[in-house]
Scaffold this motif. Structure first.
Motif, PDB file in Angstrom:
ATOM      1  N   GLN A  60       0.834  -1.193   0.000  1.00 54.83           N
ATOM      2  CA  GLN A  60       0.000   0.000   0.000  1.00 54.83           C
ATOM      3  C   GLN A  60       0.873   1.249   0.000  1.00 54.83           C
ATOM      4  OE1 GLN A  60      -2.637  -0.329   3.379  1.00 54.83           O
ATOM      5  NE2 GLN A  60      -3.060  -2.458   2.922  1.00 54.83           N
ATOM      6  N   ALA A  61       0.351   2.325  -0.534  1.00 48.32           N
ATOM      7  CA  ALA A  61       1.065   3.605  -0.505  1.00 48.32           C
ATOM      8  C   ALA A  61       1.427   3.927   0.940  1.00 48.32           C
ATOM      9  CB  ALA A  61       0.206   4.707  -1.105  1.00 48.32           C
ATOM     10  N   GLY A  62       2.677   4.294   1.176  1.00 42.87           N
ATOM     11  CA  GLY A  62       3.132   4.653   2.513  1.00 42.87           C
ATOM     12  C   GLY A  62       3.748   3.518   3.305  1.00 42.87           C
ATOM     13  N   ASP A  63       3.684   2.280   2.810  1.00 45.77           N
ATOM     14  CA  ASP A  63       4.298   1.148   3.514  1.00 45.77           C
ATOM     15  C   ASP A  63       5.819   1.264   3.529  1.00 45.77           C
ATOM     16  OD1 ASP A  63       1.881  -0.118   3.970  1.00 45.77           O
ATOM     17  OD2 ASP A  63       2.145  -1.635   2.405  1.00 45.77           O
ATOM     18  N   VAL A  64       6.432   0.623   4.508  1.00 44.16           N
ATOM     19  CA  VAL A  64       7.871   0.370   4.498  1.00 44.16           C
ATOM     20  C   VAL A  64       8.027  -1.066   4.021  1.00 44.16           C
ATOM     21  CG1 VAL A  64       9.940   0.075   5.891  1.00 44.16           C
ATOM     22  CG2 VAL A  64       8.422   1.997   6.337  1.00 44.16           C
ATOM     23  N   VAL A  65       8.798  -1.261   2.959  1.00 46.58           N
ATOM     24  CA  VAL A  65       9.009  -2.581   2.384  1.00 46.58           C
ATOM     25  C   VAL A  65      10.435  -3.014   2.700  1.00 46.58           C
ATOM     26  CG1 VAL A  65       9.085  -3.927   0.252  1.00 46.58           C
ATOM     27  CG2 VAL A  65       7.349  -2.137   0.545  1.00 46.58           C
ATOM     28  N   CYS A  66      10.582  -4.172   3.338  1.00 41.53           N
ATOM     29  CA  CYS A  66      11.902  -4.674   3.725  1.00 41.53           C
ATOM     30  C   CYS A  66      12.107  -6.071   3.142  1.00 41.53           C
ATOM     31  CB  CYS A  66      12.023  -4.724   5.244  1.00 41.53           C
ATOM     32  SG  CYS A  66      13.633  -5.324   5.798  1.00 41.53           S
TER      33      CYS A  66
END
Length: 185
Positions: free
Chosen positions: A105-111
């Motif tokens: 989703q827009a605004g997520d932190v993806v790791c």
């Protein structure tokens, strides 16, 4: 002994990398880069934020698929992706499906989890840690940009596959950094 400051949670700010002299939002380094630092695009302008974190576990995916030693290696008892393994869009989508993550989703932190971070803990493997790493490339970076995450990170020191993929310009380094930071903020 040389090293990297990529030893803990940290952000690459918008003045971290440019394309030639041009940085995010068209800023020219000759106008804001000084011997003591930069006068624009610094982390001091970032306010605290709280958002959802999404861990995309590529290592777990590859282990579950029974990947061979060309994809998963064991170093000092730790499993990790192999040197310069390119994480593909198909890997990302399969790992997300396996973990039932839904959509970014827009605004997520993806790791991204690769297992690679453990190499930096051991002086015997530190040279390998700095010289090469698994990671994403431009196709994956552009796919991420389409989903508008707030941040993209990994348990590697540079996020992108190293050494980088061949380009038409041998002087072009850290192309994923350029795509994510310079072109897309």
């Amino acid at each position: 002994e040389g090293g990297t400051y990529q030893i803990a949670t940290q952000f690459d700010n918008l003045s971290h990398v440019g394309v030639g002299n041009i940085f995010y939002n068209g800023y020219d380094a000759r106008e804001f880069a000084k011997p003591t630092g930069t006068t624009k695009l610094g982390m001091e302008h970032v306010k605290p934020f709280v958002t959802r974190g999404v861990i995309i576990d590529i290592l777990d995916l590859k282990i579950s698929q029974g990947a061979g030693k060309d994809v998963v290696q064991t170093v000092n008892g730790n499993k990790m992706l192999t040197n310069s393994y390119r994480i593909t869009l198909e890997d990302i989508q399969a790992a997300m499906k396996r973990a039932r993550l839904g959509k970014i989703q827009a605004g997520d932190v993806v790791c991204f989890r690769t297992g690679w971070h453990t190499l930096g803990d051991d002086p015997a493997t530190y040279t390998q840690y700095l010289a090469t790493e698994p990671g994403i490339y431009l196709r994956e970076a552009r796919w991420l940009v389409d989903h508008r995450p707030a941040l993209v990170t990994a348990d590697t020191w540079a996020l992108e596959v190293l050494p980088g993929m061949p380009t038409s310009d041998p002087g072009q380094l850290f192309t994923v950094h350029q795509e994510l930071i310079v072109k897309n903020g």
